[in-house]
Design a protein around this motif. Structure first.
Motif, PDB file in Angstrom:
ATOM      1  N   ARG A 149       0.835  -1.201   0.000  1.00 31.23           N
ATOM      2  CA  ARG A 149       0.000   0.000   0.000  1.00 31.23           C
ATOM      3  C   ARG A 149       0.866   1.245   0.000  1.00 31.23           C
ATOM      4  N   LYS A 150       0.372   2.251  -0.681  1.00 29.48           N
ATOM      5  CA  LYS A 150       0.993   3.573  -0.687  1.00 29.48           C
ATOM      6  C   LYS A 150       0.131   4.451   0.203  1.00 29.48           C
ATOM      7  N   VAL A 151       0.774   5.201   1.101  1.00 26.53           N
ATOM      8  CA  VAL A 151       0.028   5.984   2.082  1.00 26.53           C
ATOM      9  C   VAL A 151       0.491   7.433   2.089  1.00 26.53           C
ATOM     10  N   CYS A 152      -0.395   8.293   2.557  1.00 22.40           N
ATOM     11  CA  CYS A 152      -0.139   9.718   2.655  1.00 22.40           C
ATOM     12  C   CYS A 152      -0.959  10.240   3.836  1.00 22.40           C
ATOM     13  N   PHE A 153      -0.377  11.158   4.606  1.00 14.01           N
ATOM     14  CA  PHE A 153      -1.045  11.696   5.785  1.00 14.01           C
ATOM     15  C   PHE A 153      -1.180  13.215   5.681  1.00 14.01           C
ATOM     16  N   ILE A 154      -2.315  13.711   6.161  1.00 15.92           N
ATOM     17  CA  ILE A 154      -2.542  15.150   6.282  1.00 15.92           C
ATOM     18  C   ILE A 154      -3.117  15.413   7.673  1.00 15.92           C
ATOM     19  N   ASN A 171      -6.048  16.902  13.691  1.00 19.11           N
ATOM     20  CA  ASN A 171      -6.407  15.481  13.634  1.00 19.11           C
ATOM     21  C   ASN A 171      -5.776  14.869  12.392  1.00 19.11           C
ATOM     22  N   VAL A 172      -5.248  13.672  12.541  1.00 15.05           N
ATOM     23  CA  VAL A 172      -4.544  13.002  11.444  1.00 15.05           C
ATOM     24  C   VAL A 172      -5.538  12.257  10.555  1.00 15.05           C
ATOM     25  N   ILE A 173      -5.339  12.418   9.245  1.00  9.82           N
ATOM     26  CA  ILE A 173      -6.117  11.694   8.249  1.00  9.82           C
ATOM     27  C   ILE A 173      -5.126  10.968   7.349  1.00  9.82           C
ATOM     28  N   GLU A 174      -5.330   9.673   7.204  1.00  7.87           N
ATOM     29  CA  GLU A 174      -4.474   8.843   6.356  1.00  7.87           C
ATOM     30  C   GLU A 174      -5.265   8.456   5.107  1.00  7.87           C
ATOM     31  N   PHE A 175      -4.569   8.472   3.974  1.00  8.63           N
ATOM     32  CA  PHE A 175      -5.141   7.980   2.732  1.00  8.63           C
ATOM     33  C   PHE A 175      -4.280   6.822   2.258  1.00  8.63           C
ATOM     34  N   ASP A 176      -4.922   5.743   1.850  1.00 10.62           N
ATOM     35  CA  ASP A 176      -4.220   4.534   1.412  1.00 10.62           C
ATOM     36  C   ASP A 176      -4.652   4.162  -0.010  1.00 10.62           C
ATOM     37  N   GLU A 177      -3.667   3.786  -0.796  1.00 11.45           N
ATOM     38  CA  GLU A 177      -3.914   3.174  -2.103  1.00 11.45           C
ATOM     39  C   GLU A 177      -3.392   1.743  -2.012  1.00 11.45           C
ATOM     40  N   ILE A 178      -4.250   0.766  -2.262  1.00 14.37           N
ATOM     41  CA  ILE A 178      -3.826  -0.627  -2.246  1.00 14.37           C
ATOM     42  C   ILE A 178      -3.142  -0.915  -3.575  1.00 14.37           C
ATOM     43  N   LEU A 179      -1.915  -1.399  -3.492  1.00 11.46           N
ATOM     44  CA  LEU A 179      -1.139  -1.655  -4.715  1.00 11.46           C
ATOM     45  C   LEU A 179      -1.310  -3.094  -5.195  1.00 11.46           C
TER      46      LEU A 179
END
Length: 134
Positions: free
Chosen positions: A115-120, A126-134
């Motif tokens: 998975r590729k992840v990115c946080f904002i 408050n932390v929000i994570e976005f995930d792309e399943i590879l």
């Protein structure tokens, strides 16, 4: 015994309802009037995929502007972030830059390249994570 089928929503404590709602609307969530609870100081938002969040607007901002669960040395129990699946982290990164939303970590590849992840952070850190399943 019972079976948990899926997550219904994530509750996110915020200090300012209007500011938080505007931020999450930029991420594609819309206000659900059926989940407006002035007495509970919370509102529901949902996106087109059916992902739901509740904004609980009774938070108090720390003097240093940090998030009590993420930004202090002592680690207290609690939920640390919400994570959402996206179809493309690369497209998300472009959009975040266009929107002047800072990326606080990533993009990175986690889980043995699965998975590729990115946080904002939202306006209340408050932390929000976005995930792309590879």
């Amino acid at each position: 015994m019972f079976k948990v089928a899926q997550i219904d929503h994530v509750g996110i404590r915020v200090t300012d309802r209007d500011r938080a709602q505007a931020f999450y609307e930029r991420l594609g969530f819309v206000f659900d009037p059926d989940e407006d609870s002035p007495g509970g100081r919370s509102i529901g938002l949902v996106n087109e995929a059916g992902a739901r969040i509740n904004l609980i607007y009774n938070g108090r901002l720390r003097d240093d502007g940090g998030n009590i669960l993420m930004d202090i040395a002592d680690k207290w129990p609690g939920y640390t972030h919400a994570a959402f699946l996206v179809d493309s982290i690369d497209d998300l990164v472009v959009w975040l830059k266009e929107q002047d939303i800072d990326i606080t970590e990533g993009p990175s590849v986690f889980g043995h390249g699965r998975r590729k992840v990115c946080f904002i952070r939202d306006p209340d850190r408050n932390v929000i994570e976005f995930d792309e399943i590879l």
